[in-house]
Design a protein around this motif. Structure first.
Motif, mmCIF file in Angstrom:
data_model
loop_
_atom_site.group_PDB
_atom_site.id
_atom_site.type_symbol
_atom_site.label_atom_id
_atom_site.label_comp_id
_atom_site.label_asym_id
_atom_site.label_seq_id
_atom_site.Cartn_x
_atom_site.Cartn_y
_atom_site.Cartn_z
ATOM 1 N N ARG A 1 0.825 -1.205 0.000
ATOM 2 C CA ARG A 1 0.000 0.000 0.000
ATOM 3 C C ARG A 1 0.864 1.262 0.000
ATOM 4 O O ARG A 1 0.557 2.243 -0.662
ATOM 5 N N LEU A 2 1.962 1.210 0.736
ATOM 6 C CA LEU A 2 2.859 2.363 0.799
ATOM 7 C C LEU A 2 3.714 2.496 -0.455
ATOM 8 O O LEU A 2 4.195 3.579 -0.777
ATOM 9 N N GLY A 3 3.951 1.371 -1.127
ATOM 10 C CA GLY A 3 4.754 1.407 -2.345
ATOM 11 C C GLY A 3 6.244 1.535 -2.089
ATOM 12 O O GLY A 3 6.961 2.154 -2.880
ATOM 13 N N ILE A 4 6.727 0.946 -0.981
ATOM 14 C CA ILE A 4 8.159 0.999 -0.669
ATOM 15 C C ILE A 4 8.705 -0.417 -0.494
ATOM 16 O O ILE A 4 7.943 -1.364 -0.254
ATOM 17 N N GLU A 5 10.029 -0.541 -0.624
ATOM 18 C CA GLU A 5 10.692 -1.840 -0.493
ATOM 19 C C GLU A 5 11.906 -1.701 0.431
ATOM 20 O O GLU A 5 13.052 -1.729 -0.015
ATOM 21 N N PRO A 6 11.678 -1.544 1.731
ATOM 22 C CA PRO A 6 12.808 -1.353 2.652
ATOM 23 C C PRO A 6 13.650 -2.618 2.802
ATOM 24 O O PRO A 6 13.169 -3.734 2.596
ATOM 25 N N LYS A 7 14.910 -2.428 3.143
ATOM 26 C CA LYS A 7 15.782 -3.573 3.395
ATOM 27 C C LYS A 7 15.379 -4.307 4.659
ATOM 28 O O LYS A 7 15.528 -5.518 4.776
ATOM 29 N N TYR A 8 14.874 -3.540 5.646
ATOM 30 C CA TYR A 8 14.562 -4.115 6.948
ATOM 31 C C TYR A 8 13.200 -3.664 7.432
ATOM 32 O O TYR A 8 12.696 -2.602 7.047
ATOM 33 N N LEU A 9 12.622 -4.473 8.306
ATOM 34 C CA LEU A 9 11.415 -4.131 9.046
ATOM 35 C C LEU A 9 11.631 -4.505 10.508
ATOM 36 O O LEU A 9 12.257 -5.536 10.805
ATOM 37 N N VAL A 10 11.108 -3.692 11.413
ATOM 38 C CA VAL A 10 11.140 -4.017 12.836
ATOM 39 C C VAL A 10 9.710 -4.262 13.296
ATOM 40 O O VAL A 10 8.835 -3.413 13.102
ATOM 41 N N CYS A 11 9.473 -5.429 13.884
ATOM 42 C CA CYS A 11 8.145 -5.797 14.373
ATOM 43 C C CYS A 11 8.230 -6.156 15.863
ATOM 44 O O CYS A 11 9.325 -6.241 16.428
ATOM 45 N N ALA A 12 7.064 -6.371 16.481
ATOM 46 C CA ALA A 12 6.976 -6.804 17.873
ATOM 47 C C ALA A 12 7.790 -5.913 18.806
ATOM 48 O O ALA A 12 8.454 -6.379 19.720
ATOM 49 N N ASN A 13 7.737 -4.591 18.541
ATOM 50 C CA ASN A 13 8.426 -3.612 19.386
ATOM 51 C C ASN A 13 9.922 -3.881 19.541
ATOM 52 O O ASN A 13 10.510 -3.647 20.598
ATOM 53 N N ALA B 1 11.544 -6.896 19.006
ATOM 54 C CA ALA B 1 11.944 -8.289 19.223
ATOM 55 C C ALA B 1 12.191 -9.035 17.917
ATOM 56 O O ALA B 1 12.853 -10.072 17.907
ATOM 57 N N LEU B 2 11.687 -8.510 16.823
ATOM 58 C CA LEU B 2 11.796 -9.197 15.538
ATOM 59 C C LEU B 2 12.277 -8.237 14.464
ATOM 60 O O LEU B 2 11.694 -7.171 14.253
ATOM 61 N N THR B 3 13.362 -8.602 13.777
ATOM 62 C CA THR B 3 13.873 -7.832 12.643
ATOM 63 C C THR B 3 13.824 -8.705 11.398
ATOM 64 O O THR B 3 14.302 -9.845 11.409
ATOM 65 N N LEU B 4 13.237 -8.166 10.348
ATOM 66 C CA LEU B 4 13.109 -8.870 9.073
ATOM 67 C C LEU B 4 13.993 -8.209 8.034
ATOM 68 O O LEU B 4 14.182 -6.986 8.052
ATOM 69 N N GLN B 5 14.523 -9.019 7.109
ATOM 70 C CA GLN B 5 15.340 -8.507 6.007
ATOM 71 C C GLN B 5 14.723 -8.930 4.678
ATOM 72 O O GLN B 5 14.254 -10.069 4.532
ATOM 73 N N ARG B 6 14.742 -8.026 3.719
ATOM 74 C CA ARG B 6 14.221 -8.320 2.391
ATOM 75 C C ARG B 6 15.205 -9.200 1.627
ATOM 76 O O ARG B 6 16.403 -8.927 1.579
ATOM 77 N N THR B 7 14.698 -10.250 1.004
ATOM 78 C CA THR B 7 15.532 -11.133 0.200
ATOM 79 C C THR B 7 15.580 -10.631 -1.237
ATOM 80 O O THR B 7 14.825 -9.733 -1.633
ATOM 81 N N VAL B 8 16.452 -11.226 -2.049
ATOM 82 C CA VAL B 8 16.550 -10.822 -3.450
ATOM 83 C C VAL B 8 15.256 -11.138 -4.199
ATOM 84 O O VAL B 8 14.958 -10.514 -5.225
ATOM 85 N N GLU B 9 14.482 -12.095 -3.682
ATOM 86 C CA GLU B 9 13.209 -12.442 -4.327
ATOM 87 C C GLU B 9 12.093 -11.490 -3.923
ATOM 88 O O GLU B 9 11.007 -11.537 -4.491
#
Length: 305
Positions: free
Chosen positions: A96-108, A110-118
């Motif tokens: 919806r935002l139209g962005i592709e960040p390298k990382y996301l922080v969730c669960a305040n 406790a959880l860090t996500l990284q975008r894969t090449v796919e």
């Protein structure tokens, strides 16, 4: 808020002319991925809370905010979400935002996500704890509360009556005892029978230890592993991306944003939404308009272009 605070009016800020920040360094460099392409401005790390900051209470993200977010990314800044939400309540918002960040922080934090090449997101850092002791302590004070535990996979176990939302729809309703001993990234406690001030007093009297916790706008308690906040996750990402502390921007409105706003305000920009309570305002060094007035867009529009 510090004496150097300002009110963001959307009038725009001065743009720089140097290259973007350098490549990640150190043992964690493998998590950082490829560097962003050089731009005409120095790259900022931009961390955005979702609820009450990017998104209104009714679930709407306005076109004005979406455009401001996209423009900030297009200018070369590393724009990402840093939220108390779970993974499955965060990732879908990116489209919806139209962005592709390298990382996301969730669960305040406790959880860090990284975008894969796919283009998918995978977990690169997870903090967990055993919630048994804190749950038993809280239940002793809030017998009629509702309790939710998010496990390492992002799945919720729920005990008690929660309002209908994505968390409830995707979680399993179980007896309270099933929550004990789970490796948790996050615990949520609500007590609708208490007003906010009364709830704050009850929580303060509990003397919770060995966890990090924040109280929301209502009688809603978010509990994370000890020492884990949005700020700890954002500092880790900042180091991976090798962006100076002077070029961090964080925007938020809730008590779970306080540590992140203080972290950003130390050398960079901690932007507080206009409707935030006083203790959140005190954590930042800038104040923008409220979420219903597209305050985030006004703040983002002052980033260098």
């Amino acid at each position: 808020m510090s004496s150097s605070r300002g009110f963001v009016d959307g009038s725009g800020g001065a743009g720089g002319v140097d290259a973007a920040g350098g490549a990640p360094a150190g043992a964690d460099a493998a998590h950082a991925g490829a560097d962003a392409a050089p731009t005409r401005v120095k790259r900022w790390l931009v961390a955005l809370d979702i609820d009450g900051t990017t998104m209104r209470e009714d679930g709407v993200v306005t076109d004005t905010v979406i455009q401001a977010v996209r423009d900030a990314e297009a200018a070369g800044h590393e724009v990402m979400l840093s939220t108390g939400r779970s993974e499955n309540m965060t990732v879908p918002l990116l489209e919806r935002l139209g962005i592709e960040p390298k990382y996301l922080v969730c669960a305040n934090g406790a959880l860090t996500l990284q975008r894969t090449v796919e283009g998918a997101y995978e977990r690169v850092h997870v903090e967990t704890f055993d919630p048994t002791e804190v749950l038993q302590t809280i239940r002793g004070a809030l017998e009629n509360g509702a309790y939710g535990v998010e496990d390492e996979t992002g799945h919720y176990l729920l005990s008690g009556d929660f309002p209908d939302d994505t968390m409830t729809a995707s979680g399993d309703h179980v007896d309270f005892e099933r929550l004990l001993g789970v490796r948790a990234t996050r615990v949520v406690v609500i007590s609708p029978e208490h007003g906010l001030e009364e709830f704050l007093e009850i929580v303060d009297a509990m003397g919770l230890h060995k966890v990090s916790y924040t109280v929301g706008w209502t009688a809603w308690l978010d509990i994370a592993p000890e020492g884990v906040t949005k700020a700890t996750a954002m500092e880790r990402i900042r180091e991976w991306l090798d962006i100076p502390r002077s070029r961090v921007f964080a925007a938020g409105d809730g008590r779970n944003d306080i540590d992140m706003l203080r972290w950003a305000s130390t050398s960079g920009r901690g932007v507080v939404m206009g409707q935030a309570p006083d203790d959140v305002v005190d954590a930042g060094n800038e104040l923008t308009g409220g979420v219903t007035a597209d305050g985030l867009a006004a703040a983002l529009d002052t980033l260098p272009r």
